[in-house]
Design a protein around this motif. Structure first.
Motif, PDB file in Angstrom:
ATOM      1  N   PHE A  40      75.838  79.439 -65.849  1.00 29.81           N
ATOM      2  CA  PHE A  40      76.932  80.059 -66.581  1.00 29.81           C
ATOM      3  C   PHE A  40      77.263  81.429 -66.018  1.00 29.81           C
ATOM      4  CE2 PHE A  40      75.274  77.141 -69.914  1.00 29.81           C
ATOM      5  CZ  PHE A  40      76.373  76.296 -69.903  1.00 29.81           C
ATOM      6  N   ILE A  41      76.253  82.211 -65.684  1.00 32.53           N
ATOM      7  CA  ILE A  41      76.479  83.528 -65.091  1.00 32.53           C
ATOM      8  C   ILE A  41      77.139  83.361 -63.722  1.00 32.53           C
ATOM      9  CG2 ILE A  41      75.332  85.582 -64.184  1.00 32.53           C
ATOM     10  CD1 ILE A  41      73.230  85.156 -66.447  1.00 32.53           C
ATOM     11  N   ALA A  42      76.652  82.394 -62.946  1.00 32.09           N
ATOM     12  CA  ALA A  42      77.225  82.162 -61.618  1.00 32.09           C
ATOM     13  C   ALA A  42      78.671  81.705 -61.703  1.00 32.09           C
ATOM     14  CB  ALA A  42      76.384  81.133 -60.871  1.00 32.09           C
ATOM     15  N   THR A  43      79.014  80.919 -62.724  1.00 28.38           N
ATOM     16  CA  THR A  43      80.394  80.469 -62.879  1.00 28.38           C
ATOM     17  C   THR A  43      81.315  81.653 -63.136  1.00 28.38           C
ATOM     18  OG1 THR A  43      79.636  78.359 -63.752  1.00 28.38           O
ATOM     19  CG2 THR A  43      81.912  78.939 -64.188  1.00 28.38           C
ATOM     20  N   LEU A  44      80.832  82.648 -63.870  1.00 33.67           N
ATOM     21  CA  LEU A  44      81.648  83.836 -64.116  1.00 33.67           C
ATOM     22  C   LEU A  44      81.836  84.644 -62.838  1.00 33.67           C
ATOM     23  CD1 LEU A  44      80.118  84.973 -67.512  1.00 33.67           C
ATOM     24  CD2 LEU A  44      82.267  83.757 -67.136  1.00 33.67           C
ATOM     25  N   VAL A  45      80.798  84.677 -61.994  1.00 33.46           N
ATOM     26  CA  VAL A  45      80.892  85.429 -60.741  1.00 33.46           C
ATOM     27  C   VAL A  45      81.708  84.643 -59.717  1.00 33.46           C
ATOM     28  CG1 VAL A  45      79.558  86.395 -58.829  1.00 33.46           C
ATOM     29  CG2 VAL A  45      78.708  86.602 -61.157  1.00 33.46           C
ATOM     30  N   SER A  46      81.277  83.415 -59.450  1.00 30.22           N
ATOM     31  CA  SER A  46      81.958  82.568 -58.474  1.00 30.22           C
ATOM     32  C   SER A  46      81.615  81.115 -58.760  1.00 30.22           C
ATOM     33  CB  SER A  46      81.523  82.929 -57.057  1.00 30.22           C
ATOM     34  OG  SER A  46      81.994  81.970 -56.139  1.00 30.22           O
ATOM     35  N   PRO A  47      82.620  80.275 -58.923  1.00 27.45           N
ATOM     36  CA  PRO A  47      82.335  78.856 -59.148  1.00 27.45           C
ATOM     37  C   PRO A  47      81.566  78.221 -57.994  1.00 27.45           C
ATOM     38  CG  PRO A  47      84.626  79.337 -59.687  1.00 27.45           C
ATOM     39  CD  PRO A  47      84.056  80.564 -59.047  1.00 27.45           C
ATOM     40  N   TRP A  48      81.708  78.751 -56.787  1.00 25.25           N
ATOM     41  CA  TRP A  48      81.010  78.185 -55.637  1.00 25.25           C
ATOM     42  C   TRP A  48      79.512  78.417 -55.728  1.00 25.25           C
ATOM     43  CZ3 TRP A  48      83.404  74.643 -53.120  1.00 25.25           C
ATOM     44  CH2 TRP A  48      84.789  74.652 -53.083  1.00 25.25           C
ATOM     45  N   ILE A  49      79.102  79.534 -56.314  1.00 26.24           N
ATOM     46  CA  ILE A  49      77.674  79.773 -56.521  1.00 26.24           C
ATOM     47  C   ILE A  49      77.130  78.766 -57.530  1.00 26.24           C
ATOM     48  CG2 ILE A  49      75.955  81.429 -57.370  1.00 26.24           C
ATOM     49  CD1 ILE A  49      77.798  83.657 -56.328  1.00 26.24           C
ATOM     50  N   ALA A  50      77.895  78.499 -58.575  1.00 26.93           N
ATOM     51  CA  ALA A  50      77.481  77.500 -59.569  1.00 26.93           C
ATOM     52  C   ALA A  50      77.371  76.129 -58.922  1.00 26.93           C
ATOM     53  CB  ALA A  50      78.478  77.473 -60.730  1.00 26.93           C
ATOM     54  N   GLN A  51      78.320  75.794 -58.036  1.00 24.00           N
ATOM     55  CA  GLN A  51      78.250  74.514 -57.332  1.00 24.00           C
ATOM     56  C   GLN A  51      76.988  74.427 -56.475  1.00 24.00           C
ATOM     57  OE1 GLN A  51      80.197  71.892 -57.667  1.00 24.00           O
ATOM     58  NE2 GLN A  51      81.491  72.942 -59.144  1.00 24.00           N
ATOM     59  N   ALA A  52      76.618  75.528 -55.836  1.00 27.74           N
ATOM     60  CA  ALA A  52      75.397  75.541 -55.022  1.00 27.74           C
ATOM     61  C   ALA A  52      74.169  75.302 -55.896  1.00 27.74           C
ATOM     62  CB  ALA A  52      75.286  76.870 -54.277  1.00 27.74           C
ATOM     63  N   ILE A  53      74.162  75.850 -57.112  1.00 29.66           N
ATOM     64  CA  ILE A  53      73.045  75.617 -58.028  1.00 29.66           C
ATOM     65  C   ILE A  53      73.012  74.152 -58.454  1.00 29.66           C
ATOM     66  CG2 ILE A  53      72.113  76.179 -60.303  1.00 29.66           C
ATOM     67  CD1 ILE A  53      73.166  79.046 -59.848  1.00 29.66           C
ATOM     68  N   PHE A  54      74.180  73.559 -58.727  1.00 24.79           N
ATOM     69  CA  PHE A  54      74.234  72.136 -59.083  1.00 24.79           C
ATOM     70  C   PHE A  54      73.638  71.284 -57.972  1.00 24.79           C
ATOM     71  CE2 PHE A  54      78.361  73.066 -61.613  1.00 24.79           C
ATOM     72  CZ  PHE A  54      77.627  73.490 -62.705  1.00 24.79           C
ATOM     73  N   VAL A  55      74.005  71.579 -56.738  1.00 29.98           N
ATOM     74  CA  VAL A  55      73.504  70.808 -55.595  1.00 29.98           C
ATOM     75  C   VAL A  55      72.002  71.017 -55.422  1.00 29.98           C
ATOM     76  CG1 VAL A  55      73.629  70.595 -53.079  1.00 29.98           C
ATOM     77  CG2 VAL A  55      75.731  70.726 -54.421  1.00 29.98           C
ATOM     78  N   THR A  56      71.531  72.247 -55.599  1.00 27.41           N
ATOM     79  CA  THR A  56      70.104  72.534 -55.464  1.00 27.41           C
ATOM     80  C   THR A  56      69.286  71.735 -56.474  1.00 27.41           C
ATOM     81  OG1 THR A  56      70.607  74.763 -54.688  1.00 27.41           O
ATOM     82  CG2 THR A  56      68.373  74.367 -55.501  1.00 27.41           C
TER      83      THR A  56
END
Length: 132
Positions: free
Chosen positions: A95-111
């Motif tokens: 959720f924090i990553a989505t606020l900063v950058s959706p691409w960071i959130a996507q990287a967490i999903f993939v990880t």
């Protein structure tokens, strides 16, 4: 998990329906996220669906263990706390990553998804291989 049950209770059935509901939202969340090129709101919704599916899976798992008892096959397979709880650690980061950058959130999903490619060794303790 349901194959490990010897009896099925109403609680298990409701927990299973709860899980199936959240799993049914994956095509919508994934499609919306893809149509909007991974914008923040669709990515956040996808994260919510992932979170709720993880919670529903945990509820179903605990309902089965409660109904079958502490010596059940599922309890032996689940064993101690392991990597199954690790994706829940990433929930606040998503959720924090989505606020900063959706691409960071996507990287967490993939990880988190890549973590499940490594086979779990706990299953071999419960269901040993028949070597002939």
């Amino acid at each position: 998990m349901l194959h490990a049950c010897t009896t099925v209770t109403g609680t298990i059935l409701w927990a299973n329906l709860h899980l199936l509901f959240w799993l049914s939202l994956f095509p919508f969340a994934t499609g919306w996220m893809g149509e909007n090129h991974f914008a923040a709101v669709p990515t956040a919704l996808y994260g919510v669906v992932l979170l709720m599916a993880a919670i529903a899976y945990y509820v179903l798992q605990q309902a089965i263990i409660r109904a079958q008892g502490p010596e059940s096959i599922l309890q032996k397979a689940v064993g101690r706390i392991g990597r199954a709880n690790c994706p829940r650690c990433f929930i606040s980061w998503r959720f924090i990553a989505t606020l900063v950058s959706p691409w960071i959130a996507q990287a967490i999903f993939v990880t988190v998804a890549l973590m499940w490619l490594i086979p779990d060794r706990r299953i071999e303790n419960v269901f040993p291989r028949n070597e002939a």
